[in-house]
Scaffold this active site. Structure first.
Site, mmCIF file in Angstrom:
data_model
loop_
_atom_site.group_PDB
_atom_site.id
_atom_site.type_symbol
_atom_site.label_atom_id
_atom_site.label_comp_id
_atom_site.label_asym_id
_atom_site.label_seq_id
_atom_site.Cartn_x
_atom_site.Cartn_y
_atom_site.Cartn_z
ATOM 1 N N LYS A 165 6.443 -120.516 15.327
ATOM 2 C CA LYS A 165 5.460 -119.498 15.688
ATOM 3 C C LYS A 165 5.278 -119.498 17.206
ATOM 4 O O LYS A 165 4.640 -120.387 17.752
ATOM 5 C CB LYS A 165 4.101 -119.736 15.013
ATOM 6 C CG LYS A 165 3.178 -118.513 15.195
ATOM 7 C CD LYS A 165 1.710 -118.850 15.133
ATOM 8 C CE LYS A 165 1.116 -119.333 16.420
ATOM 9 N NZ LYS A 165 1.026 -118.312 17.503
ATOM 10 N N CYS A 200 2.136 -126.770 32.646
ATOM 11 C CA CYS A 200 1.309 -127.956 32.361
ATOM 12 C C CYS A 200 1.532 -129.057 33.393
ATOM 13 O O CYS A 200 0.699 -129.943 33.552
ATOM 14 C CB CYS A 200 1.606 -128.479 30.955
ATOM 15 S SG CYS A 200 3.364 -128.781 30.662
ATOM 16 N N GLU A 257 2.232 -131.796 22.853
ATOM 17 C CA GLU A 257 2.374 -131.787 24.313
ATOM 18 C C GLU A 257 1.282 -130.875 24.846
ATOM 19 O O GLU A 257 1.304 -129.671 24.624
ATOM 20 C CB GLU A 257 3.772 -131.301 24.705
ATOM 21 C CG GLU A 257 4.167 -131.689 26.126
ATOM 22 C CD GLU A 257 3.636 -130.719 27.165
ATOM 23 O OE1 GLU A 257 2.624 -131.064 27.836
ATOM 24 O OE2 GLU A 257 4.199 -129.630 27.312
ATOM 25 N N SER A 296 -2.906 -126.195 24.132
ATOM 26 C CA SER A 296 -4.149 -126.789 24.634
ATOM 27 C C SER A 296 -4.574 -127.999 23.809
ATOM 28 O O SER A 296 -4.268 -128.111 22.622
ATOM 29 C CB SER A 296 -5.269 -125.748 24.615
ATOM 30 O OG SER A 296 -5.702 -125.523 23.285
#
Length: 490
Positions: free
Chosen positions: A181, A290, A256, A235
């Protein structure tokens, strides 16, 4: 592949299940961040679509998992060939869908997406198992690794195809089948990838892609009893929900998550190289990585000089239309995200911080068609306390804060003073110091005198609230397989 398919007006995406495109009854609007206009309809899938995809993946698993690693590697290499053959179309689509510059998509995202398949096609052929011989018992022990089954893969909107393929490649290389997804905000390149599956020789059901939101499609995937493994990038808040949702099923999780990454710059650093790299590490991809640097600690004796040079370099970091090759940054992902990032700058002002350049200081000169886009210039802030939300929370935009320090001990302590622990950078010519500081920083990745240099063989992931588990050559192999110890008495 149909030319300009990703650029036609009101593109309507379809799920890819069991080797076929399947239309969906409900859709979500997807925006072109550089214009602020809807240009695409993404399926708003739910439990029904996820159930169908999981059934297709489960059905395809016995045949795919029984293939040799070399046979699977051949399919991965063919996928890489096909991405490279359609490189420019993927580049244009990724830039339009995500808001990133054409240059970044062309030099980073799409080449890395193809390389992810090549890397795991090769690495899966080179793993060895453990063996021990116990003479006194007449027993031989050895391990084997088996694919887990149906892998649930949830990827984010910042590096869409890059991070989706980082999950699909090791999952299918090791013999699993997948239901993926992608983010509902950046689904186009995933849909384009589906068009290549049959030509690459991917059997129906081995790769299924279901589009939709986290609360609907993501939740159905994470809570599915026939999906024993979840790999998620996104998140920390969503990861907490995934952990709770998957707990009753004892699923394998690889998470992650966010980062609040420090750069620690000592007085003996090569300042020119350091500033050039730290501007890039702070603002690349609109700061939507990130691994971006958002806290810069500079030794006090060079602080004034560093600040002056860094602000001058940040002002030259151009923001504008993603299609313009002279621009370093394009648009942020959405109106809501732009407002969130701006709110941190407003907070900084209210706390007495100084905005040296960027938001509220420098006006962007945008082309007419981009005036409603979600743009924000590179922003540099000083005078903020380490306890402020600006220094504690992940902003995920083109904003970085600079602060002076006096001692190595102080720099390490402040570098570690957040709940995240993904990455850090250290700048110094003192070999002993860089080793010492790197050892003490609580981060899954530490770069010294460089940034974002990646050997995909090595573990990738974070400490503390930045994640659970690691991915990379051997780590991904271990995550996407189950190990079994076998003892034979002779």
């Amino acid at each position: 592949m149909q030319k300009n398919s990703a650029a036609s007006p009101n593109l309507v995406l379809e799920n890819f299940i069991g080797g076929k495109f399947v239309s969906c009854q409900q859709h979500i609007d997807s925006y072109d961040p550089s214009t602020g206009e809807v240009y695409c309809k993404v399926p708003d899938s739910g439990k029904e679509e996820v159930d169908t995809a999981v059934a297709a993946a489960k059905n395809a698993f016995p045949e795919w998992s029984s293939r040799s690693p070399q046979q699977r590697a051949d399919v991965l290499n063919k996928l890489a060939d096909l991405i490279e053959a359609d490189m420019e179309e993927f580049v244009q689509a990724e830039s339009r869908d995500q808001g990133k510059t054409i240059i970044f998509a062309r030099t980073v995202d799409i080449p890395r997406a193809a390389y992810n398949f090549r890397f795991f096609a090769s690495s899966v052929l080179h793993h060895t198992n453990d063996c021990s011989h116990m003479d006194h018992t007449g027993c031989l022990n050895y391990t084997v690794r088996c694919p887990v089954g149906v892998a649930g893969l949830i990827s984010p909107w910042n590096l869409p195809l890059y991070l989706l393929t980082w999950k699909i490649a090791p999952a299918i290389a090791t013999g699993n089948t997948v239901v993926a997804k992608p983010s509902e905000m950046t689904s186009v390149t995933a849909w384009m990838l589906c068009k290549l599956m049959q030509r690459a020789g991917v059997p129906p059901g081995v790769v299924n892609i279901v589009f939709g939101t986290g609360p609907k499609a993501g939740d159905a995937l994470v809570g599915h009893p026939d999906v024993p493994l979840i790999s998620f990038t996104g998140s920390t808040k969503t990861a907490q929900r995934i952990t709770e949702r998957s707990a009753p099923f004892c699923k394998k999780l690889s998470l992650e998550l966010g980062g609040k990454n420090p750069a620690i710059i000592f007085a003996d650093a090569d300042l020119d190289k350091c500033i050039e790299t730290t501007v890039r590490s702070s603002f690349s991809n609109q700061g939507e990585i990130c691994l971006c640097t958002s806290r810069i600690y500079v030794e006090r004796s060079i602080y004034a000089q560093f600040l002056e040079k860094f602000v001058a370099a940040a002002k030259k970091w151009k923001t504008g239309a993603p299609s313009d090759p002279s621009n370093h940054n394009g648009a942020l992902i959405s109106k809501e995200h732009l407002e969130k990032v701006r709110s941190f700058v407003t907070l900084a002002k209210s706390e007495g911080g100084v905005i040296h350049c960027g938001e509220g200081v420098d006006r962007l000169d945008l082309p007419e068609r981009n005036k409603s886009g979600f743009f924000m210039p590179a922003t540099v802030i000083t005078g903020i306390s380490d306890t402020s939300d600006i220094m504690q929370e992940e902003i995920f935009g083109p904003v970085t804060c600079i602060s002076p320090f006096d001692t190595e001990e102080e720099a390490v302590s402040r570098g570690n003073g957040v709940r995240y622990g993904l990455a850090a950078t250290v700048w110094s010519r003192d070999v002993g110091r860089v080793h010492r500081v790197a050892q003490r920083l609580q981060a899954g990745l530490v770069w010294t005198n460089c940034w974002l240099v990646r050997d995909l063989n090595l573990p990738f992931g974070g400490m503390k609230n930045s994640g659970v588990g690691r991915e990379g050559g051997k780590d991904s192999y271990h995550f996407f397989t189950e190990v079994k110890s076998i003892t034979i008495k002779h």
